[in-house]
Scaffold this motif. Structure first.
Motif: not given
Ligand code: BTN
Length: 324
Positions: A96, A98, A123, A140, A191, A194-195, A214
């Protein structure tokens, strides 16, 4: 691959991009203050990243094509930002973005540092949900270090990022996107992006935020209920152009928020959310409440008028519209 703005590869590519025909190797080497062998080595590196470059004796070099990748050189070329994307960490594949960004945040990286990957194996979305991230999307994580807000004022950052995505998407393919509180970007009720906002804080002071974005861009098959730009617009989208627009829009909104907090973001965000006035159900951890969705307050919390007229401010939850 870590990329800082304006290294030699970047300068060579920019020179090739800005020339219609061939660029003389001798001139280019002189301009960049490197030897011709040095230039040749760098051209070789660019080719191994997927750039096709013709080399013709007595004429020089010509850029024939660029890879369809979110390589730092692709993102940074003509990126109109002051601090976002100055440093880019690029992966072909990652668990991920993140997690990689979180480590960079802990290691004191500069605000605006970006981690981007072509795909993700692990993810994640809000509430530890899986985020399916096959090749062809935009994934990202951006590190922000806001000095102008405290921890309990952070929720509008998610809304800011979603709004920036809508602006960028509309400039790319003008479709009827909408937003669903707190972090969904929808197209035709499905969808498309998304954040995910993860925060490192001490007491009420924010050390850094990892803002994950994403977007389903060129994916051809996705688990329902999801869609992609490709599926909706029936054409392949240039991801590098789209990611640049998203980053630019985030920076514009973020700089505005630094000056005047989030009133502008909150006003604009609400215009893209079709729920106002409708009866909704909100799932909050293990219980549900129902009411009429009224809007969002100055903290980005959902305002819900419950039976009896009491207005509840909801800070987190999943919203489902109820039949009217
Ligand atoms: C959600 O809809 O719940 C949020 C999805 C966020 C996905 C992005 S993709 C880049 C970054 N890395 C992740 O693992 N998640 C975010």
């Amino acid at each position: 691959m870590k990329q800082r703005k304006k290294d030699l590869g970047y300068l060579i590519l920019t020179a090739l991009r800005e020339e219609n025909g061939y660029v003389s190797g001798e001139d280019l080497a002189r301009r960049l203050n490197i030897t011709r062998q040095g230039l040749w080595r760098h051209i070789g590196k660019l080719e191994s990243s997927g750039y096709q470059i013709a080399a013709v004796p007595h004429l020089g070099y010509q850029l024939l094509s660029s890879p369809d990748k979110l390589l730092p050189y692709e993102i940074q070329y003509k990126l109109n930002t002051k601090f976002i994307g100055g440093d880019i960490h690029y992966y072909e594949d990652i668990g991920s973005t993140q997690d990689a960004a979180w480590q960079l945040g802990l290691a004191d990286c500069a605000q605006g540092t970006l981690v981007v990957s072509e795909q993700q194996r692990k993810g994640r979305g809000r509430l530890k949900r899986k985020w399916f991230a096959p090749a062809g999307g935009i994934y990202f994580s951006l590190i922000l270090r806001p000095k102008f807000i405290l921890l309990d004022e952070v929720a509008p950052i998610t809304l800011l990022a979603a709004l920036a995505c809508i602006y960028a998407l509309k400039k790319t393919v003008d479709l009827n996107y909408s937003l669903k509180w707190p972090n969904d970007i929808l197209l035709g009720g499905k969808k498309i992006g998304g954040i995910l906002c993860e925060i490192d804080a001490e007491q009420d002071k924010i050390n850094f935020i990892v803002l994950g974005v994403g977007i389903n861009v060129n994916s051809r098959s996705l688990p329902p209920p999801a869609t992609s730009l490709f599926l909706a617009a029936k054409k392949t989208i240039c991801r590098a152009e789209l990611i640049k627009r998203i980053l630019e829009e985030i920076e514009i909104l973020y700089r505005r928020a630094e000056q005047e907090k989030f009133s502008f973001v909150l006003r604009q965000w609400q215009k893209f959310c079709p729920l106002w006035g409708r009866r909704v159900k909100v799932k909050i951890l293990d219980h549900e409440i129902e009411g009429q969705a009224l809007g969002i307050d100055e903290k980005g919390h959902l305002l819900l008028r419950k039976e009896g007229g009491i207005v509840e401010r909801v800070s987190a939850g999943d919203v489902t519209p109820l039949p009217s």
